[in-house]
Write a protein that holds these residues in place. Structure first.
Motif, short mmCIF file in Angstrom:
data_model
loop_
_atom_site.label_atom_id
_atom_site.label_comp_id
_atom_site.label_asym_id
_atom_site.label_seq_id
_atom_site.Cartn_x
_atom_site.Cartn_y
_atom_site.Cartn_z
N THR A 77 108.15 -14.66 -23.44
CA THR A 77 108.68 -14.93 -22.12
C THR A 77 107.70 -14.65 -21.06
OG1 THR A 77 109.60 -12.70 -21.75
CG2 THR A 77 111.08 -14.30 -22.57
N THR A 78 106.27 -14.87 -21.56
CA THR A 78 105.28 -14.34 -20.61
C THR A 78 104.85 -15.14 -19.48
OG1 THR A 78 103.79 -15.15 -22.35
CG2 THR A 78 104.43 -12.75 -22.51
N HIS A 79 105.33 -16.82 -19.72
CA HIS A 79 104.63 -17.65 -18.75
C HIS A 79 105.60 -17.74 -17.53
CE1 HIS A 79 102.18 -20.20 -21.82
NE2 HIS A 79 103.26 -19.51 -22.91
N GLN A 80 104.59 -17.79 -16.51
CA GLN A 80 105.22 -17.83 -15.05
C GLN A 80 105.70 -19.11 -14.61
OE1 GLN A 80 105.67 -14.87 -13.29
NE2 GLN A 80 105.14 -14.24 -15.41
N GLU A 81 105.28 -20.18 -15.37
CA GLU A 81 105.60 -21.67 -14.86
C GLU A 81 107.17 -21.78 -14.66
OE1 GLU A 81 104.64 -26.12 -16.14
OE2 GLU A 81 103.20 -24.56 -17.05
N LEU A 82 107.91 -21.18 -15.52
CA LEU A 82 109.16 -21.58 -15.71
C LEU A 82 109.81 -20.52 -15.54
CD1 LEU A 82 109.28 -23.71 -18.88
CD2 LEU A 82 109.33 -24.71 -16.51
N TRP A 83 109.46 -19.60 -14.43
CA TRP A 83 109.80 -18.09 -14.43
C TRP A 83 111.45 -18.07 -14.21
CZ3 TRP A 83 112.50 -15.41 -10.79
CH2 TRP A 83 112.40 -16.07 -9.39
N ALA A 84 112.15 -18.80 -13.50
CA ALA A 84 113.59 -18.81 -13.23
C ALA A 84 114.32 -19.00 -14.22
CB ALA A 84 113.84 -19.51 -11.75
N PHE A 85 113.96 -20.21 -14.80
CA PHE A 85 114.59 -20.30 -16.02
C PHE A 85 114.49 -19.12 -17.07
CE2 PHE A 85 115.26 -22.28 -20.36
CZ PHE A 85 116.36 -23.24 -20.17
N ILE A 86 113.32 -18.76 -17.36
CA ILE A 86 112.85 -17.81 -18.49
C ILE A 86 113.56 -16.31 -18.10
CG2 ILE A 86 111.29 -16.24 -19.42
CD1 ILE A 86 109.31 -18.74 -18.96
N VAL A 87 113.34 -15.76 -16.79
CA VAL A 87 114.19 -14.71 -16.23
C VAL A 87 115.70 -14.82 -16.56
CG1 VAL A 87 114.48 -13.15 -14.35
CG2 VAL A 87 112.33 -14.03 -15.05
N THR A 88 116.19 -15.77 -16.30
CA THR A 88 117.72 -16.07 -16.40
C THR A 88 118.08 -15.76 -17.91
OG1 THR A 88 117.83 -17.56 -14.55
CG2 THR A 88 119.59 -17.40 -16.05
N ASN A 89 117.62 -16.41 -18.79
CA ASN A 89 117.72 -16.26 -20.11
C ASN A 89 117.44 -14.83 -20.81
OD1 ASN A 89 118.52 -18.88 -21.40
ND2 ASN A 89 117.16 -19.48 -20.09
N LEU A 90 116.32 -14.37 -20.18
CA LEU A 90 115.69 -12.98 -20.58
C LEU A 90 116.77 -12.05 -20.23
CD1 LEU A 90 113.74 -11.21 -22.00
CD2 LEU A 90 112.44 -11.21 -19.79
N LEU A 146 116.77 -4.68 -17.17
CA LEU A 146 117.77 -5.63 -16.89
C LEU A 146 117.88 -5.32 -15.27
CD1 LEU A 146 120.23 -7.37 -17.39
CD2 LEU A 146 121.49 -5.68 -18.04
N TYR A 147 118.13 -4.28 -14.79
CA TYR A 147 118.47 -3.97 -13.38
C TYR A 147 117.28 -4.81 -12.57
CZ TYR A 147 122.26 -0.90 -14.03
OH TYR A 147 123.25 -0.30 -14.41
N SER A 148 115.92 -4.49 -13.15
CA SER A 148 114.85 -5.34 -12.42
C SER A 148 114.87 -6.91 -12.53
CB SER A 148 113.62 -4.92 -13.01
OG SER A 148 112.33 -5.35 -12.61
N LEU A 149 115.42 -7.33 -13.50
CA LEU A 149 115.47 -8.73 -13.48
C LEU A 149 116.61 -9.20 -12.56
CD1 LEU A 149 115.17 -9.63 -17.40
CD2 LEU A 149 113.52 -10.00 -15.65
N LEU A 150 117.72 -8.65 -12.61
CA LEU A 150 118.89 -8.88 -11.90
C LEU A 150 118.59 -9.07 -10.22
CD1 LEU A 150 121.84 -7.23 -13.61
CD2 LEU A 150 121.20 -9.60 -13.78
N GLU A 151 117.67 -8.20 -9.75
CA GLU A 151 117.16 -8.28 -8.75
C GLU A 151 116.34 -9.53 -8.32
OE1 GLU A 151 117.55 -6.37 -5.79
OE2 GLU A 151 119.04 -5.34 -7.11
N ARG A 152 115.64 -10.02 -9.01
CA ARG A 152 114.83 -11.11 -9.23
C ARG A 152 115.55 -12.43 -9.06
NH1 ARG A 152 110.06 -11.32 -13.32
NH2 ARG A 152 109.12 -12.95 -12.02
#
Length: 604
Positions: free
Chosen positions: A401-414, A428-434
């Motif tokens: 999950t290191t690619h930034q190009e699809l960050w919204a899709f990746i972060v949601t799945n992560l 998890l809290y950090s991701l949920l903020e994003r």
């Protein structure tokens, strides 16, 4: 026979960009050239093409020391044949570079066509910095040749767009649009410029304006339908990028009708009087594949997965036919994008082993083209991450999950990975903020915003905050119903059903789970069916409905067995080792696994 073929080849009227040698020779003293040219064209257009014999005929021209105009065009023809029909890029590049260096004023079209093909070849070899100055130089000297000036400008603008240099792309499109206005042609520039230089929220009125421009444009039927397809593809992909799969349906239907119309028209029915009107943004055969492709994209997003499979099969069959005659890089790009979408469908429908083999196929395609790999590396790793989630290899999923190009899709799945692991609270809290859709969510996609609400609802459910979870899930349902996002609807319904079951509200739980099961069966979504059948089993047990409980238990057992068998098959494939690939070019070979790395109990 040779004379007949030669005369036919010369009389066929190649038009700009064909490289077929029209007008390059005349007079009886050059009959040997016409004979070789005719034979070469005969071999090239044979079914299947006899490429080796075609190349031999063209190569036979050069030792005879022909006039400079013949030599230049022969180098162009050799370069074109080798580029489109073989993988011998080095020889193709050498011939095209010689054709570009020609200095005959009456035959500048040879230089321009060679420059166009050579820049494509450079890009395919990932030498973009070599392609750009070549195109700029050709653009500078092509202003008196409207067809080539339009084509080269458009090509360079597309190159900057692929590099995400939208400022330079818009500048070039602006130059093209102004040139087009003077020459009363080239409407593609104006359409794309209008859409690229505006913000997303301003696009809808511009789409209406562009549609009116296309409808009011006066020209030959082929050119007008080509422009209409161009506009509709821009319109459809805009809606899909915005996650609005219901709003796009009328546009997609128009596009499908338009491609049916254009496929019935013959290119030579009406020839335009303006040479620049010969410029087409894409060959008709490629347009057909592109329409299949955007239909697959729509079907996948909407959750019509069987329809996505049907159109993928049709598109891949058409691609195979085209690739027998043409090695154009855009065909490989179409193939990769089709596979990317059908892989996501396979993961949803419980065909992980097939998805993994198709991921391997994408790797093989990317090995053949550095440019293709650089454009699709993020998507490829993301697909592997989704596969890892489906087989419960969470550490591998996180590493991909290191690619930034699809960050919204990746972060949601992560975030869903961290929720399932249950011990990564800080991350998890950090991701949920994003991905907080209530506060400055930096993504305009309707679909991704709805998914973000679902993730927050899932997190609240695991935290035992059921009222908060219901609020998030109802927002997901509202958004997904508005745009026919069927899979999100099914996921939200079954999770709401689970919440009501935990709260002891069995009637309301049943009202959620039954439609979730029906919708999941229609998609079909194996995971949601598994989840729904388990809930139906427990609900019916709690309500004393023994027969219904037994039926639901049997369904759950069947889904479990299917998933277990697919899980074992996927993890046993040698391609399963791809999950360890996180950097560099895709691996060429795989070592076989001893067996699955996780149990189905942990997966479920």
């Amino acid at each position: 026979r040779t004379a007949e073929i030669s005369c036919a080849a010369e009389a066929s009227g190649p038009g700009p960009g064909s490289g077929s040698g029209g007008g390059a020779a005349g007079g009886g003293g050059e009959s040997w050239y016409l004979a070789l040219l005719g034979l070469a064209e005969h071999f090239r257009t044979s079914s299947p093409p006899k490429v080796r014999l075609c190349v031999h005929c063209l190569q036979a021209v050069l030792p005879r020391k022909p006039p400079a105009r013949m030599e230049a065009r022969t180098h162009l023809q050799l370069g074109s044949v080798l580029y489109h029909h073989t993988r011998n890029g080095e020889q193709a590049r050498g011939h095209l570079e010689k054709a570009v260096s020609v200095g005959i004023p009456q035959f500048e079209d040879v230089k321009f066509e060679a420059a166009s093909l050579l820049s494509e070849l450079y890009c395919q070899e990932n030498s973009v910095d070599t392609a750009k100055p070549l195109l700029r130089k050709a653009i500078q000297i092509s202003q008196q040749t409207p067809y080539w000036h339009c084509r080269l400008l458009f090509q360079l603008a597309q190159l900057h767009t692929l590099e995400k240099d939208l400022v330079s792309a818009c500048d070039l499109l602006g130059v093209g649009a102004e040139y087009a206005r003077v020459h009363k042609t080239g409407l593609c520039f104006e359409l794309q410029l209008l859409l690229m230089e505006r913000k997303l929220q301003e696009v809808h009125p511009l789409l209406t304006l562009c549609g009116q421009i296309v409808e009011n444009w006066q020209g030959n039927p082929i050119q007008k339908e080509s422009l209409r397809v161009f506009f509709l593809v821009l319109q459809v992909t805009h809606y899909l990028d915005a996650g609005q799969v219901k709003s796009v349906k009328p546009c997609l239907k128009q596009l499908q009708q338009c491609i049916q119309t254009i496929s019935t028209l013959h290119d030579d029915e009406i020839l335009p009087s303006n040479p620049a009107d010969l410029f087409h943004w894409l060959p008709k055969e490629h347009m057909c594949v592109l329409v299949y492709l955007v239909t697959v994209m729509h079907s996948m997003q909407a959750g019509y997965l069987e329809k996505a499979q049907k159109y993928t099969d049709k598109a891949l069959m058409q691609l195979e036919k085209l690739k027998m005659l043409d090695c154009s890089p855009i065909l490989s790009s179409f193939q990769v994008i089709l596979l990317e979408h059908i892989i996501m469908c396979r993961l949803v429908t419980g065909h992980k082993a097939t998805a993994l083999q198709e991921i391997s196929q994408v790797c093989q395609l990317c090995q053949q083209s550095p440019r293709l790999f650089s454009n699709h590396a993020a998507q490829l790793h993301t697909l592997l991450g989704l596969y890892c989630i489906s087989v419960n290899c969470m550490d591998n999923a996180e590493a991909l999950t290191t690619h930034q190009e699809l960050w919204a899709f990746i972060v949601t799945n992560l975030a869903s990975v961290y929720i399932r692991e249950g011990n990564r609270h800080q991350e998890l809290y950090s991701l949920l903020e994003r991905i907080n859709p209530d506060h400055n969510f930096p993504v305009s996609s309707h679909c991704l915003r709805a998914a973000a609400f679902y993730i927050r609802g899932l997190f609240s459910f695991f935290q035992g905050r059921y009222n908060e979870a219901k609020r998030f899930l109802r927002e997901t349902l509202k958004m997904s119903n508005a745009e026919d996002l069927n899979r999100l609807t099914a996921c939200s319904l079954v999770l709401l059903g689970h919440i009501f079951y935990v709260l002891g509200n069995h009637r309301e739980s049943n009202n959620m789970v039954v439609p979730a099961m029906q919708l999941a069966s229609k998609i079909p979504d194996m995971s949601v069916q598994l989840w729904s059948s388990a809930l139906l089993r427990d609900l019916n047990k709690a309500c004393g409905n023994a027969m219904d409980a037994h039926e639901a238990a049997q369904m759950h057992q069947n889904f479990s067995q299917q998933l277990l068998q697919d899980h074992i098959e996927a993890c046993s494939l040698p391609e399963h080792n791809l999950i360890t690939w996180t950097d560099g070019p895709p691996p060429v070979q795989f070592q076989a696994q001893n067996g699955p790395t996780t149990s189905l109990a942990s997966l479920l």
